[in-house]
Design an enzyme around this catalytic site. Structure first.
Site, PDB file in Angstrom:
ATOM      1  N   ARG A 103       0.848  -1.181   0.000  1.00  0.00           N
ATOM      2  CA  ARG A 103       0.000   0.000   0.000  1.00  0.00           C
ATOM      3  C   ARG A 103       0.887   1.235   0.000  1.00  0.00           C
ATOM      4  NH1 ARG A 103      -4.533   1.255   4.450  1.00  0.00           N
ATOM      5  NH2 ARG A 103      -2.708   1.608   5.723  1.00  0.00           N
ATOM      6  N   THR A 107      -0.796   7.563  -1.083  1.00  0.00           N
ATOM      7  CA  THR A 107      -2.116   7.461  -1.729  1.00  0.00           C
ATOM      8  C   THR A 107      -3.001   6.398  -1.085  1.00  0.00           C
ATOM      9  OG1 THR A 107      -1.370   5.765  -3.279  1.00  0.00           O
ATOM     10  CG2 THR A 107      -1.041   8.069  -3.938  1.00  0.00           C
ATOM     11  N   ASP A 199       0.929  -2.179  12.240  1.00  0.00           N
ATOM     12  CA  ASP A 199       1.324  -2.640  10.907  1.00  0.00           C
ATOM     13  C   ASP A 199       1.638  -4.133  10.978  1.00  0.00           C
ATOM     14  OD1 ASP A 199       3.044  -3.356   8.648  1.00  0.00           O
ATOM     15  OD2 ASP A 199       2.991  -1.228   8.177  1.00  0.00           O
ATOM     16  N   ASP A 202       5.093  -5.373   9.559  1.00  0.00           N
ATOM     17  CA  ASP A 202       6.216  -4.989  10.417  1.00  0.00           C
ATOM     18  C   ASP A 202       6.249  -5.831  11.686  1.00  0.00           C
ATOM     19  OD1 ASP A 202       7.168  -3.112   8.675  1.00  0.00           O
ATOM     20  OD2 ASP A 202       6.275  -1.392   9.692  1.00  0.00           O
TER      21      ASP A 202
HETATM   22  C1  PRP Z   1      -1.054  -4.165   4.648  1.00  0.00           C
HETATM   23  C2  PRP Z   1      -1.928  -5.371   4.882  1.00  0.00           C
HETATM   24  C3  PRP Z   1      -2.805  -5.399   3.659  1.00  0.00           C
HETATM   25  C4  PRP Z   1      -2.984  -3.911   3.382  1.00  0.00           C
HETATM   26  C5  PRP Z   1      -4.339  -3.513   3.889  1.00  0.00           C
HETATM   27  O1  PRP Z   1      -0.044  -4.456   3.781  1.00  0.00           O
HETATM   28  O2  PRP Z   1      -1.195  -6.541   5.070  1.00  0.00           O
HETATM   29  O3  PRP Z   1      -2.221  -6.037   2.546  1.00  0.00           O
HETATM   30  O4  PRP Z   1      -1.967  -3.222   4.104  1.00  0.00           O
HETATM   31  O5  PRP Z   1      -4.622  -2.204   3.561  1.00  0.00           O
HETATM   32  P1  PRP Z   1      -5.762  -1.816   2.526  1.00  0.00           P
HETATM   33  O6  PRP Z   1      -6.954  -2.651   2.864  1.00  0.00           O
HETATM   34  O7  PRP Z   1      -5.981  -0.360   2.808  1.00  0.00           O
HETATM   35  O8  PRP Z   1      -5.257  -2.054   1.136  1.00  0.00           O
HETATM   36  P2  PRP Z   1       1.103  -3.403   3.400  1.00  0.00           P
HETATM   37  O9  PRP Z   1       0.700  -2.623   2.202  1.00  0.00           O
HETATM   38  O10 PRP Z   1       1.476  -2.606   4.602  1.00  0.00           O
HETATM   39  O11 PRP Z   1       2.293  -4.324   2.918  1.00  0.00           O
HETATM   40  P3  PRP Z   1       3.128  -5.435   3.714  1.00  0.00           P
HETATM   41  O12 PRP Z   1       2.223  -6.619   3.912  1.00  0.00           O
HETATM   42  O13 PRP Z   1       4.229  -5.719   2.778  1.00  0.00           O
HETATM   43  O14 PRP Z   1       3.587  -4.850   5.016  1.00  0.00           O
HETATM   44  N1  URA Z   2      -2.172  -2.364   7.133  1.00  0.00           N
HETATM   45  C1  URA Z   2      -1.764  -2.753   8.344  1.00  0.00           C
HETATM   46  O1  URA Z   2      -0.812  -3.533   8.472  1.00  0.00           O
HETATM   47  N2  URA Z   2      -2.435  -2.299   9.415  1.00  0.00           N
HETATM   48  C2  URA Z   2      -3.476  -1.449   9.314  1.00  0.00           C
HETATM   49  O2  URA Z   2      -4.057  -1.081  10.344  1.00  0.00           O
HETATM   50  C3  URA Z   2      -3.877  -1.041   8.041  1.00  0.00           C
HETATM   51  C4  URA Z   2      -3.207  -1.512   6.952  1.00  0.00           C
END
Ligand code: PRP
Ligand code: URA
Length: 208
Positions: A103, A107, A199, A202
């Site tokens: 994400r 944006t 997150d 993370d």
């Molecule tokens: C997080 C989570 C989802 C997304 C959710 O991933 O694991 O994939 O955000 O957010 P949304 O519903 O608003 O799209 P992130 O983009 O942080 O990537 P990561 O899993 O690599 O940390």
């Molecule tokens: N992605 C995450 O990992 N946590 C949130 O709360 C939203 C998006």
């Protein structure tokens, strides 16, 4: 809002530990894997069975075994990886596809960087997994990608959802059943689920 909340006491207990800011990476990973397994147990409750003859040490009997569609698990990278092992322990024959999305922090829109799926994706019952359903952009994009490859039977399984995310998936993909352990209050100004768990990627991988 169409969503199935799997609120088994064990799941709720473990989810509370996962949410806790004091829970470190090792325990977070273990708990997420356990919850994924428990959720998958519920999700597969209506899987079709067929009768088969089994020879026990004493006699032959008519028993039941799984029949029908083959399962595919599709984690959304990265955080979805944290749920794979728990499900594969329950369904060892499942194939695992991967969809890479992150994400964009400005944006909040998903950016695609990887897609590797089983070749027979159209024939499989797919379970898309991601701990977080926030705006819903990532899940909608992942389901779009699967449908573009011919997938027809898709379920979405997330740990924690915001109402906004559930509604977006419902609007774009009304055929996709959404399973979660909790629907939280709202998204904050940075697109994080409140109260949420922070997150997820993370916390699973110990990055920041
Ligand atoms: C997080 C989570 C989802 C997304 C959710 O991933 O694991 O994939 O955000 O957010 P949304 O519903 O608003 O799209 P992130 O983009 O942080 O990537 P990561 O899993 O690599 O940390
Ligand atoms: N992605 C995450 O990992 N946590 C949130 O709360 C939203 C998006």
């Amino acid at each position: 809002m169409q969503v199935k909340v799997i609120d088994h006491p064990l799941i709720q207990h473990k989810l509370s530990l996962i949410r806790d800011v004091r829970t470190g990476t090792k325990e977070f990973r273990e708990l997420l894997e356990e919850v994924a397994m428990l959720m998958a147990y519920e999700l597969t409750r209506n899987m079709p069975l067929e009768e088969t003859q089994v020879e026990t040490p004493l006699t032959t009997c008519t028993c039941k075994m799984l029949s029908g569609k083959k399962i595919g698990i599709v984690p959304i990278l990265r955080a979805g990886l944290g749920m794979v092992n728990g499900i594969v322990k329950l369904i060892p024959a499942a194939k695992v596809g991967h969809i890479g999305l992150y994400r964009d922090h400005e944006t909040l829109k998903p950016v695609e960087y990887y897609c590797k799926l089983p070749t027979d994706v159209a024939e499989r019952e797919l379970i898309v997994i991601d701990p977080m359903l926030a705006t819903g952009g990532s899940s909608v994009a992942a389901i779009d990608m699967l449908k573009a490859k011919g997938a027809r039977h898709i379920k979405l399984m997330c740990l924690v959802a915001a109402p906004e995310g559930v509604n977006l998936v419902n609007d774009h993909h009304p055929d996709v059943e959404v399973y979660v352990a909790a629907v939280d209050s709202h998204l904050n100004e940075n697109g994080y689920i409140v109260p949420g768990l922070g997150d997820a990627g993370d916390r699973i991988f110990g990055t920041k």
